[in-house]
Design a protein around this motif. Structure first.
Motif, PDB file in Angstrom:
ATOM      1  N   THR A  21       0.828  -1.207   0.000  1.00 12.34           N
ATOM      2  CA  THR A  21       0.000   0.000   0.000  1.00 12.34           C
ATOM      3  C   THR A  21       0.862   1.256   0.000  1.00 12.34           C
ATOM      4  OG1 THR A  21      -1.716  -1.192   1.229  1.00 12.34           O
ATOM      5  CG2 THR A  21      -1.852   1.207   1.208  1.00 12.34           C
ATOM      6  N   GLN A  22       1.932   1.229   0.800  1.00 18.70           N
ATOM      7  CA  GLN A  22       2.816   2.396   0.874  1.00 18.70           C
ATOM      8  C   GLN A  22       3.509   2.654  -0.465  1.00 18.70           C
ATOM      9  OE1 GLN A  22       3.325   4.616   3.250  1.00 18.70           O
ATOM     10  NE2 GLN A  22       1.938   3.683   4.717  1.00 18.70           N
ATOM     11  N   VAL A  23       3.907   1.596  -1.168  1.00 20.63           N
ATOM     12  CA  VAL A  23       4.555   1.778  -2.471  1.00 20.63           C
ATOM     13  C   VAL A  23       3.616   2.482  -3.440  1.00 20.63           C
ATOM     14  CG1 VAL A  23       5.445   0.570  -4.495  1.00 20.63           C
ATOM     15  CG2 VAL A  23       6.166  -0.145  -2.227  1.00 20.63           C
ATOM     16  N   ILE A  24       2.366   2.058  -3.462  1.00 21.50           N
ATOM     17  CA  ILE A  24       1.386   2.678  -4.365  1.00 21.50           C
ATOM     18  C   ILE A  24       1.205   4.156  -4.038  1.00 21.50           C
ATOM     19  CG2 ILE A  24      -1.026   2.653  -5.071  1.00 21.50           C
ATOM     20  CD1 ILE A  24      -0.999  -0.377  -4.593  1.00 21.50           C
ATOM     21  N   GLN A  25       1.085   4.473  -2.747  1.00 23.30           N
ATOM     22  CA  GLN A  25       0.874   5.864  -2.347  1.00 23.30           C
ATOM     23  C   GLN A  25       2.092   6.729  -2.632  1.00 23.30           C
ATOM     24  OE1 GLN A  25      -0.254   5.663   1.770  1.00 23.30           O
ATOM     25  NE2 GLN A  25      -2.324   4.923   1.342  1.00 23.30           N
ATOM     26  N   CYS A  81      14.049  -4.505   5.619  1.00 23.91           N
ATOM     27  CA  CYS A  81      13.912  -4.136   4.206  1.00 23.91           C
ATOM     28  C   CYS A  81      15.102  -4.663   3.403  1.00 23.91           C
ATOM     29  CB  CYS A  81      13.765  -2.626   4.044  1.00 23.91           C
ATOM     30  SG  CYS A  81      14.943  -1.633   4.958  1.00 23.91           S
ATOM     31  N   GLY A  82      15.539  -5.864   3.744  1.00 21.28           N
ATOM     32  CA  GLY A  82      16.588  -6.515   2.977  1.00 21.28           C
ATOM     33  C   GLY A  82      17.929  -5.799   3.082  1.00 21.28           C
ATOM     34  N   ARG A  83      18.590  -5.637   1.935  1.00 17.87           N
ATOM     35  CA  ARG A  83      19.925  -5.024   1.891  1.00 17.87           C
ATOM     36  C   ARG A  83      19.871  -3.509   1.771  1.00 17.87           C
ATOM     37  NH1 ARG A  83      22.573  -7.963  -3.092  1.00 17.87           N
ATOM     38  NH2 ARG A  83      20.575  -7.301  -3.949  1.00 17.87           N
ATOM     39  N   TYR A  84      18.697  -2.939   1.821  1.00 21.53           N
ATOM     40  CA  TYR A  84      18.519  -1.503   1.580  1.00 21.53           C
ATOM     41  C   TYR A  84      19.407  -0.659   2.496  1.00 21.53           C
ATOM     42  CZ  TYR A  84      16.119   3.013   1.235  1.00 21.53           C
ATOM     43  OH  TYR A  84      15.838   4.346   1.058  1.00 21.53           O
ATOM     44  N   VAL A  85      19.341  -0.896   3.789  1.00 23.38           N
ATOM     45  CA  VAL A  85      20.078  -0.085   4.770  1.00 23.38           C
ATOM     46  C   VAL A  85      21.583  -0.227   4.578  1.00 23.38           C
ATOM     47  CG1 VAL A  85      20.558   0.222   7.227  1.00 23.38           C
ATOM     48  CG2 VAL A  85      18.204  -0.116   6.448  1.00 23.38           C
ATOM     49  N   GLU A 109      17.585   5.235  -5.731  1.00 24.49           N
ATOM     50  CA  GLU A 109      16.674   5.647  -6.797  1.00 24.49           C
ATOM     51  C   GLU A 109      15.678   4.531  -7.078  1.00 24.49           C
ATOM     52  OE1 GLU A 109      16.900   7.256 -11.417  1.00 24.49           O
ATOM     53  OE2 GLU A 109      18.517   6.043 -10.574  1.00 24.49           O
ATOM     54  N   PHE A 110      14.415   4.909  -7.178  1.00 28.70           N
ATOM     55  CA  PHE A 110      13.351   3.941  -7.479  1.00 28.70           C
ATOM     56  C   PHE A 110      13.210   3.827  -8.991  1.00 28.70           C
ATOM     57  CE2 PHE A 110       8.906   2.885  -8.357  1.00 28.70           C
ATOM     58  CZ  PHE A 110       8.758   1.739  -7.591  1.00 28.70           C
ATOM     59  N   ARG A 111      13.544   2.640  -9.519  1.00 30.00           N
ATOM     60  CA  ARG A 111      13.424   2.402 -10.956  1.00 30.00           C
ATOM     61  C   ARG A 111      12.271   1.478 -11.308  1.00 30.00           C
ATOM     62  NH1 ARG A 111      19.546   1.703 -13.443  1.00 30.00           N
ATOM     63  NH2 ARG A 111      20.357   3.719 -12.761  1.00 30.00           N
ATOM     64  N   GLY A 112      11.761   0.770 -10.351  1.00 32.48           N
ATOM     65  CA  GLY A 112      10.658  -0.155 -10.601  1.00 32.48           C
ATOM     66  C   GLY A 112      10.344  -0.933  -9.340  1.00 32.48           C
ATOM     67  N   GLU A 113       9.335  -1.772  -9.443  1.00 30.42           N
ATOM     68  CA  GLU A 113       8.893  -2.534  -8.278  1.00 30.42           C
ATOM     69  C   GLU A 113       9.989  -3.439  -7.736  1.00 30.42           C
ATOM     70  OE1 GLU A 113       6.005  -1.953  -7.021  1.00 30.42           O
ATOM     71  OE2 GLU A 113       5.248  -0.680  -8.630  1.00 30.42           O
ATOM     72  N   LEU A 114      10.826  -3.967  -8.620  1.00 31.62           N
ATOM     73  CA  LEU A 114      11.860  -4.907  -8.202  1.00 31.62           C
ATOM     74  C   LEU A 114      13.268  -4.354  -8.374  1.00 31.62           C
ATOM     75  CD1 LEU A 114      10.380  -8.173  -9.772  1.00 31.62           C
ATOM     76  CD2 LEU A 114      10.118  -7.348  -7.424  1.00 31.62           C
ATOM     77  N   GLU A 126      12.497   2.263  -0.253  1.00 31.08           N
ATOM     78  CA  GLU A 126      12.489   1.556   1.045  1.00 31.08           C
ATOM     79  C   GLU A 126      11.278   0.645   1.165  1.00 31.08           C
ATOM     80  OE1 GLU A 126      11.724   2.540   5.775  1.00 31.08           O
ATOM     81  OE2 GLU A 126      12.381   4.147   4.439  1.00 31.08           O
ATOM     82  N   HIS A 127      10.101   1.161   0.854  1.00 32.61           N
ATOM     83  CA  HIS A 127       8.890   0.342   0.953  1.00 32.61           C
ATOM     84  C   HIS A 127       8.903  -0.794  -0.074  1.00 32.61           C
ATOM     85  CE1 HIS A 127       6.966   2.676   4.031  1.00 32.61           C
ATOM     86  NE2 HIS A 127       7.001   3.779   3.322  1.00 32.61           N
ATOM     87  N   ALA A 128       9.434  -0.533  -1.258  1.00 29.48           N
ATOM     88  CA  ALA A 128       9.524  -1.597  -2.268  1.00 29.48           C
ATOM     89  C   ALA A 128      10.470  -2.700  -1.802  1.00 29.48           C
ATOM     90  CB  ALA A 128       9.985  -1.018  -3.597  1.00 29.48           C
ATOM     91  N   ALA A 129      11.602  -2.309  -1.206  1.00 33.50           N
ATOM     92  CA  ALA A 129      12.543  -3.302  -0.688  1.00 33.50           C
ATOM     93  C   ALA A 129      11.933  -4.083   0.472  1.00 33.50           C
ATOM     94  CB  ALA A 129      13.829  -2.612  -0.239  1.00 33.50           C
ATOM     95  N   ARG A 130      11.197  -3.391   1.328  1.00 32.39           N
ATOM     96  CA  ARG A 130      10.557  -4.081   2.458  1.00 32.39           C
ATOM     97  C   ARG A 130       9.471  -5.042   1.965  1.00 32.39           C
ATOM     98  NH1 ARG A 130       9.765   0.000   5.311  1.00 32.39           N
ATOM     99  NH2 ARG A 130      11.530  -0.319   6.705  1.00 32.39           N
ATOM    100  N   ARG A 131       8.733  -4.638   0.965  1.00 33.15           N
ATOM    101  CA  ARG A 131       7.710  -5.528   0.413  1.00 33.15           C
ATOM    102  C   ARG A 131       8.335  -6.800  -0.146  1.00 33.15           C
ATOM    103  NH1 ARG A 131       4.061  -3.731  -4.652  1.00 33.15           N
ATOM    104  NH2 ARG A 131       6.124  -3.803  -5.632  1.00 33.15           N
ATOM    105  N   GLN A 132       9.446  -6.650  -0.883  1.00 39.55           N
ATOM    106  CA  GLN A 132      10.109  -7.820  -1.438  1.00 39.55           C
ATOM    107  C   GLN A 132      10.670  -8.705  -0.334  1.00 39.55           C
ATOM    108  OE1 GLN A 132       9.935  -8.643  -4.502  1.00 39.55           O
ATOM    109  NE2 GLN A 132      11.225 -10.482  -4.364  1.00 39.55           N
ATOM    110  N   ALA A 133      11.237  -8.086   0.705  1.00 35.36           N
ATOM    111  CA  ALA A 133      11.786  -8.870   1.816  1.00 35.36           C
ATOM    112  C   ALA A 133      10.686  -9.624   2.552  1.00 35.36           C
ATOM    113  CB  ALA A 133      12.527  -7.948   2.784  1.00 35.36           C
TER     114      ALA A 133
END
Length: 282
Positions: free
Chosen positions: A31-35, A91-95, A170-175, A230-237
């Motif tokens: 939901t956060q990614v969409i917003q 959120c995976g390797r993001y941090v 940088e956000f380039r896509g969902e994955l 961050e939210h995309a990485a957390r969603r994938q994790a």
């Protein structure tokens, strides 16, 4: 055998509980990614168009032998670094990727002052030898006011150092999210041929105000890029965690069923053995 069954039931309940948490966090992150994407995509337009205007003005200024610190540098040494990281983990390797990218920059430029955004960046660099100018935490939803505060701190720091850089994702896509290290000041404008421009009130004032506006818009975009990533990485994790929990549950359920079947078989064998003994006595 009864003890083994109890242990397996306890492990199954624990994994089910973890799976529920991971699934809930996956839903929230989705939901956060969409917003955040709804806010991010429009924010990319203003800095991109503003830097083109700055390029035209810079080309005209060079023809007029006019320079400005925002475009040509201030002649000072030293660097400033804005690090934009997360406030929370999971959120995976993001941090780690952001902190390590910032660390590489600091090793290449020892005389660097830091402006840190995100609790993970503050904790990581608090132990270091680099001076921290300012910190910002709990920016769950980036606002223009947050960007304005950062912009003011960067402009103050630019009076003391020669360059300002930023490390963010940088956000380039969902994955796909990429850690970037970019220059903020002096403004990296593309080179363009000079053409005659009518400027009011004067070119120097226009470069000053437009440079500040570009910096404000760019920082706001960076905050949104980082938060969306961050939210995309957390969603994938969390999706990976949910899938792993399902796999573990399947294995534990098979083990539990086998152990239970073995226990029932032993009980039946005991009953049959007892019945056979009674029959022989009779």
């Amino acid at each position: 055998m009864a003890k083994k069954l109890r242990q397996l039931r306890r492990r199954i309940r624990n994994v089910q509980h973890i799976r529920q948490i991971a699934k809930a966090m996956y839903t929230i992150a989705s939901t956060q990614v969409i917003q955040r994407k709804k806010e991010l995509l429009p924010s990319r337009v203003f800095p991109a168009e503003t830097v083109q205007v700055l390029a035209d003005l810079n080309a005209w200024a060079r023809g007029e032998s006019l320079s400005h610190p925002f475009l040509d540098g201030n002649g000072l040494s030293g660097h400033g670094l804005l690090v934009v990281n997360a406030d929370r983990g999971l959120c995976g390797r993001y941090v780690a990727e952001i902190n390590h990218a910032a660390l590489r920059f600091l090793e290449a430029h020892p005389q660097t002052r830091l402006i840190l955004v995100g609790e993970k960046a503050v904790r990581f660099f608090s132990w270091g030898k680099w001076p921290i100018v300012a910190t910002h935490q709990r920016l769950e939803r980036p606002r223009l006011s947050h960007a304005r505060s950062l912009c003011e701190e960067i402009l103050v720091l630019y009076r003391e150092v020669g360059e300002i850089h930023v490390v963010y994702t940088e956000f380039r896509g969902e994955l796909i999210q990429r850690v970037r290290t970019e220059q903020l000041l002096p403004v990296p404008v593309p080179k363009k041929p000079a053409r005659e421009i009518i400027v009011e009130p004067d070119l120097s004032s226009l470069l000053e105000e437009l440079g500040k506006l570009w910096l404000l818009g760019r920082i706001y975009q960076i905050l949104l890029e980082a938060k969306t990533s961050e939210h995309a990485a957390r969603r994938q994790a969390m999706k990976t965690a949910t899938d792993n929990a399902d796999e573990i549950l399947e294995k534990l359920t098979i083990q539990y069923n086998k152990a239970r079947q073995h226990s029932i078989t032993l009980e039946l064998m005991d009953i049959m053995g007892g019945a056979e003994a009674i029959r022989e006595e009779v």
